[in-house]
Design a protein around this motif. Structure first.
Motif, short mmCIF file in Angstrom:
data_model
loop_
_atom_site.label_atom_id
_atom_site.label_comp_id
_atom_site.label_asym_id
_atom_site.label_seq_id
_atom_site.Cartn_x
_atom_site.Cartn_y
_atom_site.Cartn_z
N ALA A 10 0.86 -1.18 0.00
CA ALA A 10 0.00 0.00 0.00
C ALA A 10 0.90 1.23 0.00
N VAL A 11 0.63 2.17 -0.85
CA VAL A 11 1.47 3.36 -0.91
C VAL A 11 0.62 4.60 -0.68
N PRO A 12 1.18 5.61 -0.06
CA PRO A 12 0.40 6.83 0.14
C PRO A 12 0.18 7.54 -1.18
N ASP A 13 -0.84 8.41 -1.21
CA ASP A 13 -1.09 9.17 -2.44
C ASP A 13 0.08 10.07 -2.76
N LYS A 14 0.23 10.37 -4.04
CA LYS A 14 1.31 11.31 -4.42
C LYS A 14 0.98 12.67 -3.85
N VAL A 19 5.41 8.16 3.68
CA VAL A 19 5.27 7.54 4.99
C VAL A 19 5.54 6.05 4.82
N GLU A 20 6.38 5.54 5.70
CA GLU A 20 6.65 4.11 5.61
C GLU A 20 5.40 3.35 6.00
N VAL A 21 5.01 2.40 5.17
CA VAL A 21 3.83 1.60 5.47
C VAL A 21 4.28 0.41 6.29
N ARG A 22 3.71 0.25 7.45
CA ARG A 22 4.11 -0.86 8.30
C ARG A 22 2.87 -1.48 8.93
N LYS A 67 -5.35 2.09 6.04
CA LYS A 67 -4.55 1.42 5.00
C LYS A 67 -3.47 2.31 4.42
N ALA A 68 -3.64 3.62 4.58
CA ALA A 68 -2.61 4.54 4.05
C ALA A 68 -1.28 4.32 4.77
#
Lengths: 313, 140
Positions: A10-14, A19-22, A67-68
């Motif tokens: 999951a990746v944050p919006d551009k 932010v590291e997703v953990r 989920k972000a």
């Protein structure tokens, strides 16, 4: 490319800060911050078996926002993590947050590894919500045809595993694990002779104490060198609480049992190395009168292979 | 279609010594992944083992119904994996982890006599490969 390689994180919006997703480890403190709830309310819900469901519902209501930053917002995983966390707190109300985090981290890693393995090899095993989301992400990245090709491969592979002859060591190992999951530790010595686990010199009864039975039924541990009987000394094995197994199902009851060993060490205990001098025959299962012999040296597969030369299967 | 075996270099040497007709049509890929399993990981995996197959349920009841060691040994020896549901096989192999499969695969290669034996061997290597991938990705 494999199923797990293809899984996008999951990746944050551009435009947002990177932010590291953990994974989310749902301790009461973290949940009260994330869900903007009073900490005491969260704690009360956390430790109540009835209210935990509502806590999970609340998390899932915030799924899209969570989920972000977190890649494990699945109902099944949140239920298990909160349940295990609650059990730890119930067993040790003064547990440090670091130790609670370590416990949850171990559980989370296990559930994530299982999710990846099942997604690749047996996706029908996955809970519906995870299956739907993960399979559609996979099909987006790999294409439906490739995904179906892999599923066909794995149907064939699982079929081929069932062709293994009776008495094959793999069957013994798998049944020993199933037995352990049922709280039956009779096979543990045989299992220990084939893989390096706990201390192979320990008997089944001692191992049973360390590996808390996940079932709701009675734990049956047969001490080395003896079968339980009227004159046998009582085996001090903790009986897990909770419900039993439904008829027709072998689902270990994790609801009230100790699904995770109560004292996970801060670091991993190194497993003893080596292998026994002979593979124990399956057809005869003598009760060992002493622990298995010291394991042979040979930690790398290449060294293990040297050991197998000229030895009968 | 299953056409690959994922074998370590040492296992490849063993496989190479099998008759050519058994090896024909198979591609050997080097298994390069490495993972050190731990007691904690194994315990946790076993604690999350979920089994549903009626055949396993019957076995459980039979084992629980007897305390005789010879009887239990016979039950285990007579058990085969045919008709055990794929779902439960996957659960069991996940709980097992990849480590024991090194010994099992190395011990199995010299016993291979038929094409079906090679397919079973390939399946074990594929399972180990998938386990290693999942474990390396998540545990490390």
């Amino acid at each position: 490319m494999t199923a797990t390689d293809a899984l996008p994180e999951a990746v944050p919006d551009k435009g947002q800060e990177s932010v590291e997703v953990r994974p989310l480890l749902p301790t009461p403190e973290r949940l009260s911050q994330l869900l903007e709830m009073d900490r005491k309310d969260v704690e009360a819900m956390y430790i109540s078996a009835e209210a935990r469901g509502k806590l999970v519902d609340t998390i899932m209501e915030h799924k899209e926002e969570l989920k972000a930053d977190h890649n494990n917002i699945y109902r099944g995983e949140m239920e298990e993590l909160i349940r295990v966390g609650a059990e730890r707190l119930a067993n040790d109300p003064d547990i440090s947050m670091e130790l609670l985090d370590e416990t949850l981290q171990e559980v989370q890693k296990t559930l994530a590894a299982k999710r990846d393995f099942l997604l690749e090899t047996s996706p029908d095993n996955l809970p519906d919500d995870e299956k739907q989301e993960l399979l559609s992400r996979l099909e987006e990245s790999e294409g439906e045809a490739k995904t179906e090709e892999e599923r066909s491969l794995w149907r064939k592979a699982w079929d081929a595993v069932t062709w293994l002859p009776r008495k094959h060591p793999v069957i013994t190992l798998l049944l020993a694990l199933a037995a352990a999951a049922w709280g039956i530790y009779y096979f543990w010595d045989q299992l220990a002779a084939l893989i390096a686990i706990p201390n192979p010199a320990k008997g089944a009864a001692e191992v049973a104490r360390e590996i808390a039975a996940p079932t709701g039924g009675e734990v049956v541990g047969i001490p080395q060198g003896a079968l339980p009987g009227p004159t046998a000394p009582p085996v001090d094995i903790p009986l897990p609480q909770g419900g039993g197994v439904s008829p027709g199902e072998i689902v270990p009851d994790l609801a009230g049992g100790t699904a995770v060993p109560p004292n996970i060490p801060a670091g991993s205990m190194p497993a003893p190395s080596g292998i026994p001098e002979t593979l124990p025959p399956v057809e005869s299962a003598p009760l060992p009168t002493s622990g298995p012999p010291p394991l042979d040296p040979g930690e790398t597969p290449e060294e293990m292979l040297e050991w197998f030369k000229d030895r009968p299967f | 279609m299953m056409t690959e075996l994922h074998l370590t270099l040492a296992e490849q040497k063993l496989f190479a010594s099998l008759p050519a007709n058994l090896r024909e049509g198979w591609t050997v890929v080097e298994e390069m992944q490495k993972f050190d399993d731990t007691i904690t990981h194994r315990r946790t995996r076993v604690s999350f083992l979920k089994l549903h197959d009626p055949k396993l349920n019957v076995l459980k009841e039979q084992i629980e119904g007897t305390k005789d060691a010879a009887e239990i040994a016979k039950l285990v020896a007579d058990f085969d994996l045919k008709e055990v549901q794929q779902a439960d096989l996957a659960e069991l192999f996940f709980a097992l982890g990849p480590q024991p499969l090194y010994l099992i695969i190395a011990a199995t290669i010299p016993t291979v006599k038929t094409d079906k034996d090679v397919e079973s061997l390939a399946a074990l290597s594929l399972i180990r490969n998938a386990l290693l991938r999942a474990f390396v990705r998540n545990y490390t």
